[in-house]
Design a protein around this motif. Structure first.
Motif, mmCIF file in Angstrom:
data_model
loop_
_atom_site.group_PDB
_atom_site.id
_atom_site.type_symbol
_atom_site.label_atom_id
_atom_site.label_comp_id
_atom_site.label_asym_id
_atom_site.label_seq_id
_atom_site.Cartn_x
_atom_site.Cartn_y
_atom_site.Cartn_z
ATOM 1 N N VAL A 197 0.843 -1.198 0.000
ATOM 2 C CA VAL A 197 0.000 0.000 0.000
ATOM 3 C C VAL A 197 0.877 1.246 0.000
ATOM 4 O O VAL A 197 1.823 1.336 0.786
ATOM 5 N N ALA A 198 0.582 2.182 -0.868
ATOM 6 C CA ALA A 198 1.267 3.482 -0.829
ATOM 7 C C ALA A 198 0.289 4.521 -0.308
ATOM 8 O O ALA A 198 -0.858 4.578 -0.746
ATOM 9 N N VAL A 199 0.740 5.319 0.644
ATOM 10 C CA VAL A 199 -0.059 6.415 1.177
ATOM 11 C C VAL A 199 0.543 7.699 0.644
ATOM 12 O O VAL A 199 1.721 7.977 0.876
ATOM 13 N N LEU A 200 -0.228 8.450 -0.111
ATOM 14 C CA LEU A 200 0.303 9.692 -0.667
ATOM 15 C C LEU A 200 -0.564 10.873 -0.275
ATOM 16 O O LEU A 200 -1.792 10.804 -0.307
ATOM 17 N N GLY A 201 0.106 11.926 0.115
ATOM 18 C CA GLY A 201 -0.618 13.130 0.492
ATOM 19 C C GLY A 201 0.248 14.330 0.216
ATOM 20 O O GLY A 201 1.077 14.315 -0.688
ATOM 21 N N GLY A 202 0.067 15.370 1.009
ATOM 22 C CA GLY A 202 0.879 16.568 0.828
ATOM 23 C C GLY A 202 0.179 17.598 -0.018
ATOM 24 O O GLY A 202 -1.031 17.545 -0.235
ATOM 25 N N ALA A 203 0.992 18.501 -0.522
ATOM 26 C CA ALA A 203 0.447 19.724 -1.081
ATOM 27 C C ALA A 203 -0.127 19.580 -2.489
ATOM 28 O O ALA A 203 -1.235 20.020 -2.753
ATOM 29 N N LYS A 204 0.642 18.969 -3.387
ATOM 30 C CA LYS A 204 0.270 19.086 -4.800
ATOM 31 C C LYS A 204 0.314 17.797 -5.591
ATOM 32 O O LYS A 204 1.247 17.013 -5.466
ATOM 33 N N VAL A 205 -0.669 17.633 -6.465
ATOM 34 C CA VAL A 205 -0.648 16.541 -7.430
ATOM 35 C C VAL A 205 0.548 16.747 -8.370
ATOM 36 O O VAL A 205 1.254 15.803 -8.711
ATOM 37 N N SER A 206 0.786 18.009 -8.742
ATOM 38 C CA SER A 206 1.839 18.280 -9.728
ATOM 39 C C SER A 206 3.227 17.880 -9.223
ATOM 40 O O SER A 206 4.066 17.447 -9.989
ATOM 41 N N ASP A 207 3.459 17.987 -7.881
ATOM 42 C CA ASP A 207 4.749 17.558 -7.312
ATOM 43 C C ASP A 207 4.921 16.051 -7.377
ATOM 44 O O ASP A 207 6.034 15.544 -7.377
ATOM 45 N N LYS A 208 3.797 15.342 -7.364
ATOM 46 C CA LYS A 208 3.864 13.908 -7.077
ATOM 47 C C LYS A 208 3.333 13.018 -8.192
ATOM 48 O O LYS A 208 3.297 11.803 -8.019
ATOM 49 N N ILE A 209 2.942 13.608 -9.327
ATOM 50 C CA ILE A 209 2.280 12.774 -10.330
ATOM 51 C C ILE A 209 3.187 11.663 -10.868
ATOM 52 O O ILE A 209 2.734 10.526 -11.071
ATOM 53 N N GLU A 210 4.488 11.944 -11.008
ATOM 54 C CA GLU A 210 5.400 10.884 -11.476
ATOM 55 C C GLU A 210 5.484 9.752 -10.457
ATOM 56 O O GLU A 210 5.575 8.577 -10.810
ATOM 57 N N VAL A 211 5.484 10.142 -9.180
ATOM 58 C CA VAL A 211 5.540 9.135 -8.115
ATOM 59 C C VAL A 211 4.256 8.313 -8.131
ATOM 60 O O VAL A 211 4.280 7.084 -8.041
ATOM 61 N N LEU A 212 3.119 9.002 -8.268
ATOM 62 C CA LEU A 212 1.833 8.306 -8.326
ATOM 63 C C LEU A 212 1.821 7.306 -9.470
ATOM 64 O O LEU A 212 1.439 6.148 -9.293
ATOM 65 N N TRP A 321 4.965 5.602 2.639
ATOM 66 C CA TRP A 321 4.163 6.779 2.936
ATOM 67 C C TRP A 321 4.914 8.046 2.577
ATOM 68 O O TRP A 321 6.027 8.260 3.018
ATOM 69 N N ASN A 322 4.306 8.860 1.745
ATOM 70 C CA ASN A 322 4.828 10.199 1.470
ATOM 71 C C ASN A 322 3.701 11.212 1.460
ATOM 72 O O ASN A 322 2.733 11.058 0.710
ATOM 73 N N GLY A 323 3.858 12.243 2.237
ATOM 74 C CA GLY A 323 2.926 13.373 2.198
ATOM 75 C C GLY A 323 1.907 13.340 3.316
ATOM 76 O O GLY A 323 1.159 12.370 3.456
ATOM 77 N N PRO A 324 1.863 14.399 4.127
ATOM 78 C CA PRO A 324 0.907 14.483 5.232
ATOM 79 C C PRO A 324 -0.544 14.478 4.751
ATOM 80 O O PRO A 324 -0.852 14.867 3.627
ATOM 81 N N MET A 325 -1.442 14.014 5.629
ATOM 82 C CA MET A 325 -2.870 13.912 5.306
ATOM 83 C C MET A 325 -3.605 15.234 5.458
ATOM 84 O O MET A 325 -4.746 15.380 5.031
ATOM 85 N N GLY A 326 -2.960 16.198 6.125
ATOM 86 C CA GLY A 326 -3.587 17.493 6.347
ATOM 87 C C GLY A 326 -2.528 18.508 6.734
ATOM 88 O O GLY A 326 -1.331 18.233 6.639
ATOM 89 N N VAL A 327 -2.977 19.672 7.167
ATOM 90 C CA VAL A 327 -2.041 20.715 7.577
ATOM 91 C C VAL A 327 -1.546 20.370 8.991
ATOM 92 O O VAL A 327 -1.966 20.963 9.979
ATOM 93 N N PHE A 328 -0.636 19.382 9.043
ATOM 94 C CA PHE A 328 -0.215 18.813 10.337
ATOM 95 C C PHE A 328 0.564 19.806 11.191
ATOM 96 O O PHE A 328 0.718 19.608 12.394
ATOM 97 N N GLU A 329 1.050 20.900 10.553
ATOM 98 C CA GLU A 329 1.809 21.904 11.311
ATOM 99 C C GLU A 329 0.922 22.589 12.350
ATOM 100 O O GLU A 329 1.421 23.162 13.309
ATOM 101 N N LYS A 330 -0.404 22.553 12.120
ATOM 102 C CA LYS A 330 -1.343 23.146 13.080
ATOM 103 C C LYS A 330 -2.058 22.011 13.798
ATOM 104 O O LYS A 330 -2.614 21.113 13.151
#
Ligand code: ADP
Ligand code: MG
Length: 399
Positions: A197-212, A321-330
């Protein structure tokens, strides 16, 4: 530890009495004004490699970059505070050259005795470093008999100190930080235990589309969260209100979901999200993804989604796992990310690997970094690696 493609580990190198260049990643945060090192984790990470070399009588020449001086001598980006911190941690003197290459650097290196440490100044003070200039690479190579790379975080860059200089040095190998990264990340590319299973999150689809795209071929299912999920939800025709969405990536997202169906891979998207009026709203409310209000922003995954993702992760036997599920900084938007971190930590049967700068920060913040199999020290480098790309800094270490 045996590494792929005949790459040697530092222990296998005959270093006694030899000058050993070690590329380290000492790009650490400094306090404004005092220039104190505020997080020494990257320095500590290299201590096993350095201690191994010291015990075996090597003469160590350290090379690193710090910040972005763009090829100019910027005294505020001197490695001085870093050399100081290293000396304190390792309990011996570290002599810092006043330049990356040149007479001063040569002098510091030639004064080295067995078991001693010298450090070159910020390699990126010289434009030859990032340009992978041959003359600069040859100069660096002239300071050593053996090359060791322990800087995984810059392995995806073909710079003079990570790639160019290596062909001018006789012996080469991976330090312990690098070797562990190669070991764990290589496992994700091979015959993994399934489900994967890969868990992907974070800010942008554009940053991660190759990884996806790359992961879609390898995994059994994908779990998506973070701002990236909003773009996928909108691509499915849902109204996501004021949430962060990349409008220009809607076709890419739609296309991706279609490919997943063709390849018979499951893509899990949030069924509910935590919404608010903005980042500083301290009263998150859970809503189903088909009921997001026009003025609301989705800033974390909701409790139903956490439950679903947790079940998927409990059954998994390999997780990336790459990319937080939400704005984890808050704090108020961190629950989804912390819950996913906990689900990985609780799964003792799976190989669990975390990559990405913010994801690594998130799992550390949750206090769970030592409960997963591996947290990669490289953001961009780990993403390129799991895509199956050949990283120049690793390719250079092959015989
Ligand atoms: P990584 O560094 O692990 O690869 P990214 O840089 O892609 O991760 O994404 C991390 C950022 O995404 C964080 O700053 C986080 O606040 C942001 N983020 C996550 N979910 C959302 C969301 N729903 N809305 C806005 N920003 C988000
Ligand atoms: Mg990031």
């Amino acid at each position: 530890m045996s590494l792929p493609h005949g790459i040697k580990s530092v222990e296998q190198l005959p270093v006694e009495g030899k000058r050993v260049f070690v590329r380290v990643d000492y790009n650490v945060p400094l306090e404004k004004g005092t220039k104190r090192v505020t997080d020494d984790a990257r320095i500590r990470a290299t201590l096993p490699t350095l201690k191994n070399l010291i015990e075996r009588g090597a003469r160590i020449v350290l090379g690193s970059h710090l910040g972005r001086p763009d090829g100019q001598v910027k005294p505020e980006l001197s490695l001085e505070p870093v050399a100081h911190k290293l000396a304190e941690l390792i309990g011996q003197e570290v002599s810092l050259a006043d330049e990356p290459v040149g007479d001063g650097a040569r002098k510091v290196v030639s004064d080295l005795r067995d078991g001693q440490i010298a450090m070159l100044e910020n390699l990126r003070w010289n434009p030859g470093e990032e340009a992978n200039d041959e003359a600069f690479a040859r100069q660096l190579a002239s300071y050593c008999d053996i090359y060791v790379n322990d800087a995984f975080g810059t392995a995806h860059r073909a710079h003079a100190s990570t790639a160019g200089m290596v062909k001018f040095v006789g012996e080469k190998g991976a330090g312990f930080v690098m070797a562990k990264e190669i070991d764990f990340l290589t496992r994700l590319l091979g015959n993994v235990d399934r489900p994967y299973v890969a868990v992907l999150g974070g800010a942008k689809v554009s940053d991660k589309i190759e990884v996806l795209d790359a992961l879609l071929d390898r995994v059994d299912s994908l779990v998506i969260g973070g701002a990236m999920a909003n773009t996928f939800l909108e691509a499915q025709g849902k109204n996501v209100g004021k949430s962060k969405v990349e409008k220009d990536k809607l076709p890419v997202a739609r296309n991706f979901l279609r490919k997943a169906v063709e390849k018979k891979k499951t893509v899990h998207l949030p069924t509910d999200v935590m919404v608010g009026s903005g980042l500083d709203d301290t009263n998150p409310v859970a809503v189903r993804v088909d009921q997001i209000g026009g003025e609301q922003m989705a800033l974390d995954i909701g409790p139903g989604t956490v439950e679903l993702y947790r079940r998927v992760l409990t059954e998994a036997r390999t997780v990336f796992w790459n990319g937080p599920m939400g704005v984890f900084e808050k704090k108020q938007w961190a629950n989804g990310t912390v819950s996913i971190a906990q689900a990985l930590a609780d799964n003792k049967l799976a190989l669990t690997v975390v990559g990405g700068g913010d994801s690594a920060a998130a799992i550390a913040q949750a206090g769970l970094a030592d409960k997963v199999s591996h947290v990669s020290t490289g953001g961009g480098a780990s993403l390129e690696f799991v895509q199956g790309l050949d990283l120049p800094g690793i390719a250079a270490l092959r015989p």
